[in-house]
Design a protein around this motif. Structure first.
Motif, PDB file in Angstrom:
ATOM      1  N   GLN A  75       0.865  -1.087   0.452  1.00 35.64           N
ATOM      2  CA  GLN A  75       0.039  -0.292   0.107  1.00 35.64           C
ATOM      3  C   GLN A  75       0.982   1.191   0.042  1.00 35.64           C
ATOM      4  OE1 GLN A  75      -4.092  -0.278   2.046  1.00 35.64           O
ATOM      5  NE2 GLN A  75      -2.883  -0.924   3.284  1.00 35.64           N
ATOM      6  N   VAL A  76       0.895   2.014  -1.523  1.00 28.28           N
ATOM      7  CA  VAL A  76       1.073   3.766  -0.756  1.00 28.28           C
ATOM      8  C   VAL A  76       0.221   5.071  -1.141  1.00 28.28           C
ATOM      9  CG1 VAL A  76       2.525   4.412  -2.858  1.00 28.28           C
ATOM     10  CG2 VAL A  76       2.478   2.185  -2.640  1.00 28.28           C
ATOM     11  N   GLU A  77       0.359   5.358  -0.210  1.00 27.07           N
ATOM     12  CA  GLU A  77      -0.189   6.512   0.333  1.00 27.07           C
ATOM     13  C   GLU A  77       0.037   8.082  -1.316  1.00 27.07           C
ATOM     14  OE1 GLU A  77      -1.670   8.585   3.686  1.00 27.07           O
ATOM     15  OE2 GLU A  77       0.328   9.206   3.286  1.00 27.07           O
ATOM     16  N   LEU A  78      -0.370   8.541  -1.898  1.00 23.40           N
ATOM     17  CA  LEU A  78      -0.555   9.704  -3.015  1.00 23.40           C
ATOM     18  C   LEU A  78      -1.399  10.288  -2.424  1.00 23.40           C
ATOM     19  CD1 LEU A  78      -0.746   6.954  -5.954  1.00 23.40           C
ATOM     20  CD2 LEU A  78       0.908   7.748  -4.857  1.00 23.40           C
ATOM     21  N   LYS A  79      -0.657  11.701  -2.620  1.00 18.87           N
ATOM     22  CA  LYS A  79      -1.311  13.016  -2.264  1.00 18.87           C
ATOM     23  C   LYS A  79      -1.122  13.977  -4.490  1.00 18.87           C
ATOM     24  CE  LYS A  79      -0.512  13.587   2.182  1.00 18.87           C
ATOM     25  NZ  LYS A  79      -0.223  14.420   3.755  1.00 18.87           N
ATOM     26  N   GLY A  80      -2.466  13.531  -4.073  1.00 23.15           N
ATOM     27  CA  GLY A  80      -2.971  15.075  -5.634  1.00 23.15           C
ATOM     28  C   GLY A  80      -3.783  15.146  -5.576  1.00 23.15           C
ATOM     29  N   SER A  81      -3.961  15.138  -7.260  1.00 25.53           N
ATOM     30  CA  SER A  81      -6.123  14.857  -8.499  1.00 25.53           C
ATOM     31  C   SER A  81      -5.319  13.955  -8.990  1.00 25.53           C
ATOM     32  CB  SER A  81      -6.215  17.086  -8.571  1.00 25.53           C
ATOM     33  OG  SER A  81      -4.911  17.307  -9.053  1.00 25.53           O
ATOM     34  N   TYR A  82      -7.190  13.660  -9.848  1.00 23.21           N
ATOM     35  CA  TYR A  82      -7.107  13.194 -10.516  1.00 23.21           C
ATOM     36  C   TYR A  82      -7.019  13.826 -12.373  1.00 23.21           C
ATOM     37  CZ  TYR A  82      -8.826   8.606  -8.178  1.00 23.21           C
ATOM     38  OH  TYR A  82      -8.400   8.009  -6.444  1.00 23.21           O
ATOM     39  N   LEU A  83      -6.383  12.623 -13.147  1.00 21.46           N
ATOM     40  CA  LEU A  83      -6.963  13.999 -14.712  1.00 21.46           C
ATOM     41  C   LEU A  83      -8.130  13.162 -15.098  1.00 21.46           C
ATOM     42  CD1 LEU A  83      -3.144  13.962 -15.161  1.00 21.46           C
ATOM     43  CD2 LEU A  83      -4.432  16.213 -14.196  1.00 21.46           C
ATOM     44  N   ALA A  84      -9.252  13.784 -14.880  1.00 16.78           N
ATOM     45  CA  ALA A  84     -10.734  12.914 -15.141  1.00 16.78           C
ATOM     46  C   ALA A  84     -10.578  12.887 -16.820  1.00 16.78           C
ATOM     47  CB  ALA A  84     -11.832  13.992 -14.408  1.00 16.78           C
ATOM     48  N   PRO A 136     -18.494   6.616 -13.664  1.00 19.15           N
ATOM     49  CA  PRO A 136     -18.552   7.310 -11.980  1.00 19.15           C
ATOM     50  C   PRO A 136     -17.168   8.459 -12.537  1.00 19.15           C
ATOM     51  CG  PRO A 136     -19.091   5.285 -11.155  1.00 19.15           C
ATOM     52  CD  PRO A 136     -18.756   5.066 -13.047  1.00 19.15           C
ATOM     53  N   GLU A 137     -16.785   9.556 -12.110  1.00 22.41           N
ATOM     54  CA  GLU A 137     -15.837  10.059 -11.615  1.00 22.41           C
ATOM     55  C   GLU A 137     -15.166  10.404 -10.702  1.00 22.41           C
ATOM     56  OE1 GLU A 137     -14.793  12.340 -14.146  1.00 22.41           O
ATOM     57  OE2 GLU A 137     -16.448  11.994 -16.290  1.00 22.41           O
ATOM     58  N   PRO A 138     -13.954  10.938 -11.167  1.00 21.23           N
ATOM     59  CA  PRO A 138     -13.183  10.475  -9.895  1.00 21.23           C
ATOM     60  C   PRO A 138     -13.716  11.542  -9.137  1.00 21.23           C
ATOM     61  CG  PRO A 138     -11.865  11.107 -11.373  1.00 21.23           C
ATOM     62  CD  PRO A 138     -12.974  10.628 -12.163  1.00 21.23           C
ATOM     63  N   PRO A 139     -13.524  12.276  -7.844  1.00 19.31           N
ATOM     64  CA  PRO A 139     -13.398  12.990  -7.316  1.00 19.31           C
ATOM     65  C   PRO A 139     -12.659  14.125  -7.342  1.00 19.31           C
ATOM     66  CG  PRO A 139     -11.983  11.280  -5.608  1.00 19.31           C
ATOM     67  CD  PRO A 139     -12.380  10.703  -6.804  1.00 19.31           C
ATOM     68  N   ALA A 140     -12.954  15.629  -7.815  1.00 15.88           N
ATOM     69  CA  ALA A 140     -12.031  16.610  -7.935  1.00 15.88           C
ATOM     70  C   ALA A 140     -11.191  17.291  -6.809  1.00 15.88           C
ATOM     71  CB  ALA A 140     -13.377  17.719  -8.195  1.00 15.88           C
ATOM     72  N   GLY A 141     -10.200  17.802  -7.322  1.00 15.00           N
ATOM     73  CA  GLY A 141      -9.744  18.976  -5.863  1.00 15.00           C
ATOM     74  C   GLY A 141      -8.397  17.866  -6.043  1.00 15.00           C
ATOM     75  N   GLU A 142      -7.888  17.977  -4.561  1.00 11.64           N
ATOM     76  CA  GLU A 142      -7.206  17.248  -4.274  1.00 11.64           C
ATOM     77  C   GLU A 142      -7.512  16.254  -3.534  1.00 11.64           C
ATOM     78  OE1 GLU A 142      -3.574  18.333  -0.791  1.00 11.64           O
ATOM     79  OE2 GLU A 142      -4.037  19.639  -2.457  1.00 11.64           O
ATOM     80  N   VAL A 143      -7.034  15.222  -3.288  1.00 10.90           N
ATOM     81  CA  VAL A 143      -7.155  13.866  -2.695  1.00 10.90           C
ATOM     82  C   VAL A 143      -6.014  13.142  -2.490  1.00 10.90           C
ATOM     83  CG1 VAL A 143      -8.271  11.645  -3.514  1.00 10.90           C
ATOM     84  CG2 VAL A 143      -9.122  13.423  -4.555  1.00 10.90           C
ATOM     85  N   THR A 144      -6.775  12.476  -1.408  1.00  8.83           N
ATOM     86  CA  THR A 144      -5.220  11.310  -0.702  1.00  8.83           C
ATOM     87  C   THR A 144      -5.910   9.778  -1.054  1.00  8.83           C
ATOM     88  OG1 THR A 144      -4.560  12.725   0.864  1.00  8.83           O
ATOM     89  CG2 THR A 144      -4.325  10.635   1.301  1.00  8.83           C
ATOM     90  N   ALA A 145      -4.878   9.422  -2.546  1.00  7.80           N
ATOM     91  CA  ALA A 145      -5.050   8.268  -2.122  1.00  7.80           C
ATOM     92  C   ALA A 145      -4.504   7.322  -1.668  1.00  7.80           C
ATOM     93  CB  ALA A 145      -5.756   8.058  -3.462  1.00  7.80           C
ATOM     94  N   VAL A 146      -4.737   5.689  -1.201  1.00  3.94           N
ATOM     95  CA  VAL A 146      -4.323   4.688  -1.008  1.00  3.94           C
ATOM     96  C   VAL A 146      -4.176   3.630  -2.373  1.00  3.94           C
ATOM     97  CG1 VAL A 146      -3.834   3.352   0.480  1.00  3.94           C
ATOM     98  CG2 VAL A 146      -4.042   5.041   1.661  1.00  3.94           C
ATOM     99  N   VAL A 147      -3.626   2.832  -3.044  1.00  2.00           N
ATOM    100  CA  VAL A 147      -3.172   2.072  -4.073  1.00  2.00           C
ATOM    101  C   VAL A 147      -2.807   1.069  -3.309  1.00  2.00           C
ATOM    102  CG1 VAL A 147      -4.033   3.743  -5.610  1.00  2.00           C
ATOM    103  CG2 VAL A 147      -0.936   3.723  -4.916  1.00  2.00           C
ATOM    104  N   ARG A 148      -2.450   0.085  -4.051  1.00  4.78           N
ATOM    105  CA  ARG A 148      -1.821  -1.205  -3.820  1.00  4.78           C
ATOM    106  C   ARG A 148      -0.490  -1.848  -5.296  1.00  4.78           C
ATOM    107  NH1 ARG A 148      -6.849  -2.787  -1.227  1.00  4.78           N
ATOM    108  NH2 ARG A 148      -5.950  -2.932   0.715  1.00  4.78           N
ATOM    109  N   LEU A 149       0.151  -1.644  -5.309  1.00  7.73           N
ATOM    110  CA  LEU A 149       0.791  -1.982  -6.210  1.00  7.73           C
ATOM    111  C   LEU A 149       0.645  -3.103  -7.021  1.00  7.73           C
ATOM    112  CD1 LEU A 149       4.946  -0.990  -5.236  1.00  7.73           C
ATOM    113  CD2 LEU A 149       3.369   0.773  -6.055  1.00  7.73           C
TER     114      LEU A 149
END
Length: 291
Positions: A75-84, A136-149
């Protein structure tokens, strides 16, 4: 007793048994290799799947170069925004036996790098063939996402409609974008904050069942052993029958029996002679003439 084993017929049988046993050993070892792969995958899931997320700075090399197999599911924590606007759906992605799609979106981190996030699964649509009813559209603005490699997938030699991908081939995906994309790994979404109003279906946890590889391998090894057991049994029966025939010949011509079989046989009913005596032939002739 066993000189017949050196005949071409029995040597051929032995060769066939050896070939069959070798094939069984090969298949048994192949199943053992499959089991080793399954155990390695289970170990990665158990170790990494629910571990505390690490920051992107510690996983950047995995996203940039090539994912270390031992790091899969980390698991990796990412901070940023989606490019919808650059969102794609991936075709032919079954889940629990149902056909569907996966939704992938570039995610630009606050540090400037862009990675791919797989946000989840969608069923096939009923309105437009070849696409889901809605994405479904991803959330707008800054997001903190936890993903699995996860490892990127190989290129498939087949096309896809506009807005879709044939596989999660990060190099091919990057070629469609106008900005750099890290192609060493992508992230399978575990959670995001703030959450979107609508979400694709989350992915289930990978199975940690070993499967039947061990039992299959033992069965193949057993088949190889049984082939030689059967060969030995057939050879023993052949030798036993040859010894009995030799004993019969000795009794017919008045020679003493010399085989071990004759010495150890239990008393049995007298054997019929192979050739009738002169008296028996004469009686049979008279009986045939009615006397």
């Amino acid at each position: 007793m066993y000189r017949f084993l050196f005949s071409s017929k029995w040597l051929g049988y032995l060769l066939l048994a050896a070939i069959f046993a070798s094939a069984c050993v090969f298949l048994g070892r192949w199943q053992m290799d499959r089991r080793a792969e399954a155990l390695a995958e289970i170990n990665r899931v158990v170790t990494n799947y629910s571990a505390t997320p690490i920051p992107f700075s510690k996983a950047k090399e995995q996203f940039s170069n090539r994912l270390d197999p031992a790091m899969e599911w980390t698991q990796v924590e990412l901070k940023g925004s989606y490019l919808a606007d650059e969102q794609r759906i991936v075709r032919n992605r079954p889940l629990n036996g149902q056909p569907g799609y996966e939704v992938v979106v570039p995610f630009r981190l606050t540090t400037g790098e862009t990675v791919v996030v797989d946000r989840g699964w969608l069923p096939i649509g009923n309105k437009n063939p070849g696409s889901p009813d809605s994405v479904p559209e991803p959330p707008a603005g800054e997001v903190t996402a936890v993903v699995r490699l996860k490892h990127p997938e190989p290129e498939l030699q087949r096309g896809a409609p506009e807005g879709q991908l044939a596989s999660i081939d990060l190099a091919a995906y990057a070629a469609e974008l106008e900005h750099p994309l890290l192609t060493g790994a992508y992230g399978q979404l575990a959670s995001e904050t703030p959450p979107a109003a609508e979400m694709p279906l989350p992915f289930p946890k990978p199975s940690t069942e070993e499967g039947t590889h061990l039992s299959y391998s033992l069965q193949w090894f057993a088949f190889g052993v049984l082939m030689f057991v059967g060969f030995g049994y057939a050879a023993r029966q052949q030798a036993r029958n040859a010894a009995i025939d030799a004993e019969d010949d000795d009794e017919e011509f008045g020679r003493p029996a010399h085989s071990a079989t004759a010495a150890t046989r239990r008393p049995s009913a007298p054997r019929k002679r192979k050739h009738a005596t002169s008296e028996e032939e004469e009686d049979a002739l008279l009986d045939a003439q009615g006397y």
